[in-house]
Scaffold this motif. Structure first.
Motif, PDB file in Angstrom:
ATOM      1  N   GLY B   8       0.860  -1.183   0.000  1.00  0.00           N
ATOM      2  CA  GLY B   8       0.000   0.000   0.000  1.00  0.00           C
ATOM      3  C   GLY B   8       0.889   1.223   0.000  1.00  0.00           C
ATOM      4  N   LEU B   9       1.009   1.851  -1.158  1.00  0.00           N
ATOM      5  CA  LEU B   9       1.963   2.956  -1.274  1.00  0.00           C
ATOM      6  C   LEU B   9       1.215   4.290  -1.363  1.00  0.00           C
ATOM      7  N   GLY B  10       0.558   4.649  -0.279  1.00  0.00           N
ATOM      8  CA  GLY B  10      -0.104   5.949  -0.201  1.00  0.00           C
ATOM      9  C   GLY B  10       0.770   6.902   0.591  1.00  0.00           C
ATOM     10  N   LEU B  11       0.116   7.851   1.256  1.00  0.00           N
ATOM     11  CA  LEU B  11       0.865   8.816   2.058  1.00  0.00           C
ATOM     12  C   LEU B  11       1.729   8.121   3.115  1.00  0.00           C
ATOM     13  N   ILE B  12       1.108   7.193   3.890  1.00  0.00           N
ATOM     14  CA  ILE B  12       1.831   6.552   4.988  1.00  0.00           C
ATOM     15  C   ILE B  12       2.882   5.577   4.447  1.00  0.00           C
ATOM     16  N   GLY B  13       2.464   4.691   3.554  1.00  0.00           N
ATOM     17  CA  GLY B  13       3.395   3.717   2.996  1.00  0.00           C
ATOM     18  C   GLY B  13       4.562   4.398   2.283  1.00  0.00           C
ATOM     19  N   GLY B  14       4.265   5.393   1.483  1.00  0.00           N
ATOM     20  CA  GLY B  14       5.297   6.102   0.742  1.00  0.00           C
ATOM     21  C   GLY B  14       6.273   6.833   1.662  1.00  0.00           C
ATOM     22  N   SER B  15       5.720   7.493   2.686  1.00  0.00           N
ATOM     23  CA  SER B  15       6.567   8.250   3.621  1.00  0.00           C
ATOM     24  C   SER B  15       7.457   7.297   4.423  1.00  0.00           C
ATOM     25  N   ASP B  79     -10.078  -1.529   5.500  1.00  0.00           N
ATOM     26  CA  ASP B  79     -10.864  -2.672   5.034  1.00  0.00           C
ATOM     27  C   ASP B  79     -10.048  -3.638   4.161  1.00  0.00           C
ATOM     28  N   LYS B  80      -8.851  -3.218   3.752  1.00  0.00           N
ATOM     29  CA  LYS B  80      -8.020  -4.089   2.919  1.00  0.00           C
ATOM     30  C   LYS B  80      -6.908  -4.777   3.717  1.00  0.00           C
ATOM     31  N   ILE B  81      -6.774  -4.482   5.027  1.00  0.00           N
ATOM     32  CA  ILE B  81      -5.628  -5.009   5.785  1.00  0.00           C
ATOM     33  C   ILE B  81      -5.680  -6.535   5.892  1.00  0.00           C
ATOM     34  N   PRO B  83      -7.598  -8.822   4.176  1.00  0.00           N
ATOM     35  CA  PRO B  83      -7.467  -9.474   2.865  1.00  0.00           C
ATOM     36  C   PRO B  83      -6.035  -9.436   2.322  1.00  0.00           C
ATOM     37  N   THR B  84      -5.331  -8.331   2.580  1.00  0.00           N
ATOM     38  CA  THR B  84      -3.948  -8.229   2.107  1.00  0.00           C
ATOM     39  C   THR B  84      -3.063  -9.270   2.784  1.00  0.00           C
ATOM     40  N   LEU B  85      -3.245  -9.397   4.111  1.00  0.00           N
ATOM     41  CA  LEU B  85      -2.449 -10.403   4.821  1.00  0.00           C
ATOM     42  C   LEU B  85      -2.730 -11.809   4.273  1.00  0.00           C
ATOM     43  N   LYS B  86      -4.009 -12.109   4.058  1.00  0.00           N
ATOM     44  CA  LYS B  86      -4.388 -13.420   3.504  1.00  0.00           C
ATOM     45  C   LYS B  86      -3.688 -13.676   2.175  1.00  0.00           C
ATOM     46  N   ARG B  87      -3.663 -12.640   1.370  1.00  0.00           N
ATOM     47  CA  ARG B  87      -3.064 -12.758   0.031  1.00  0.00           C
ATOM     48  C   ARG B  87      -1.552 -12.994   0.123  1.00  0.00           C
ATOM     49  N   VAL B 101      -0.854  -0.311   9.846  1.00  0.00           N
ATOM     50  CA  VAL B 101      -0.881   1.092  10.303  1.00  0.00           C
ATOM     51  C   VAL B 101      -2.316   1.603  10.434  1.00  0.00           C
ATOM     52  N   GLY B 102      -3.267   0.694  10.558  1.00  0.00           N
ATOM     53  CA  GLY B 102      -4.680   1.081  10.593  1.00  0.00           C
ATOM     54  C   GLY B 102      -5.045   1.907  11.826  1.00  0.00           C
TER      55      GLY B 102
END
Lengths: 299, 299
Positions: B8-15, B79-81, B83-87, B101-102
């Motif tokens: 997840g490369l948004g504000l938090i992931g990118g920073s 809401d994607k945390i 499912p992401t871990l499962k994947r 980081v939720g």
């Protein structure tokens, strides 16, 4: 050199004095406290002063000083504005312009217009977190809204002269009826104080000491900003409620209805609806603020 | 050189990527969008990347990259945390540490701890008004609170390693149970959003166009600050309500009771009582904020 009288030497009165002196006015400061007058003189907010309390004697020297004033700015707390005007009337020449800086206008304008023909209500919307003559500063009014509330009977010269001075301070002038001012500030100034005070009050109600301490530790810009005006000067909040009671209650009832709708939406897990509301508030806020005098200045 | 995975490369992931790379980590970025990955690479937030959507193929090269990761930070929307871990699970070595980081912790920690032994919930309380990889910046976490929510079964190594990294970002670490975190942030983060949204909503209800326009023109710092978080990202507000519903409602009910008391006090003109409330909120706010991590930094 024209003389301006400033009654009440707090943050607003003192800052006004500093600016007007730098615009070549002679400033006569008037306060009921000797110490405040001396402080105002010391920081350069007034050229000369009169200590004028309810019972203090007004001798010939003081009378002469007061009669030399072209415009009086009454910068006392709201509840002292009308009594202050009453106290001054015996010593003012009939065409002296009188204005005030109170944050509520209808009751002030009603009372003062009856007492004095050359009265015009005003509200410079400037301030800082600090109060008193010690907090006075130059250029406090630059970029701030300055509302004038003339009535049908306000002499044009009073309106024009106060507007001219307010403009020279760097303020942005708005003119409206006292009732319109009071309804508008109920929304954007008085309602936020109560909404924000209730937030602080609610956060203090947490009974689990571990959660309470954690909440305090984690509080950051969101809580800080939303609670700022609710943690402000209690005297100001009280005056807003006392003098603008009807409009404030009207805004509070509308607020409570909107809050109830939000609560109900969350309770019913009506997430689409909640999303729509939050999308609307996001859009509304930027539209709302795009019209504000702050945006005019910043753009 | 240790490798950190950031999904997840948004504000938090990118920073996070920018900071960790400058602390000599190798950063593997993972996003479902090719464009986001390229942008992240371009601004220096990742060393290498994998495009990983729900259906995308995970070949040997990708599997090898994922197996080389020491810690994974899941920085997707709440809401994607899970499912992401499962994947990810099929491709991670068993002792890979996973954190998220939720902004809500209980449901995330419950679900993810069952899926992965080396999971520890986290919440870096940093942000800006802007979003997405374009908004990523160095030092976003300096001076911000970073909450870790280990449970009884969280391996010590997971806790220590994430704490060490969070500390290296300049954050102030708090550790508590997921439930305590969620109750605390309901007060100081989620409640303010709803309180503030209702304020915007209420101000839009003025039906007199002249008063409405005047309110918009006169709106300044008081309205601006009190309405800020209510005018923020609707998606975040929605997630808070969905994932922290019970605690948010509890805070909202308490808030409404306090608001009702204020309204009643104003309606009954019980001015002494109103003054006491406002004096208390003034005092409470400064006490409240004196314990916050912001004060620790500033002092």
């Amino acid at each position: 050199m024209k003389t301006v009288g400033i009654v009440g030497l707090g943050l607003i009165g003192g800052s006004l004095g500093l600016d007007l002196r730098s615009h070549n006015f002679n400033v006569l400061g008037i306060s009921h406290r000797q110490e405040t007058c001396e402080k105002a003189k010391q920081i350069g907010a007034v050229d000369e002063y009169i200590v004028l309390s309810e019972n203090s004697e007004v001798d010939e020297v003081k009378t002469k000083l007061l009669q030399g004033v072209e415009i009086v700015f009454i910068c006392t707390p709201i509840d002292k504005i009308t009594p202050t005007l009453k106290r001054l009337i015996p010593y003012l020449l009939p065409k002296t312009i009188v204005t005030d800086v109170g944050s509520v206008k209808t009751p002030i304008v009603q009372a003062c217009s009856q007492l004095w023909d050359y009265f015009i209500g005003g509200h410079p919307m400037a301030g800082t977190a600090r109060q008193g003559i010690e907090a006075a500063q130059n250029d406090l009014f630059v970029g701030a809204a300055y509302v004038l509330t003339p009535t049908e009977t306000t002499p044009l010269v009073a309106r024009e002269r106060v507007e001219e001075i307010a403009r020279s301070l760097g303020s942005i002038i708005y003119t409206c009826m006292p009732e319109e001012h009071d309804r508008a500030v109920a929304w954007i100034s008085h309602l936020p104080v109560m909404v924000s005070a209730a937030l602080i009050d609610a956060c203090m109600s947490e009974t689990d000491p571990k959660v309470f301490n954690l909440a305090r530790q984690l509080a950051s810009s969101g809580f800080r900003d939303t609670s700022r005006v609710g943690g402000g000067n209690p005297e100001l909040g009280l005056m807003m409620a006392q003098y603008n009671q009807e409009n404030l209650l009207r805004s509070l009832f509308s607020y409570r209805a909107r809050l109830d709708r939000l609560i109900d939406t969350i309770k019913r897990e009506n997430w689409d609806n909640l999303e729509s509301i939050l999308e609307l508030t996001q859009r509304s806020r930027s539209e709302f603020l795009s019209s504000s005098h702050c945006s005019i200045i910043n753009s």
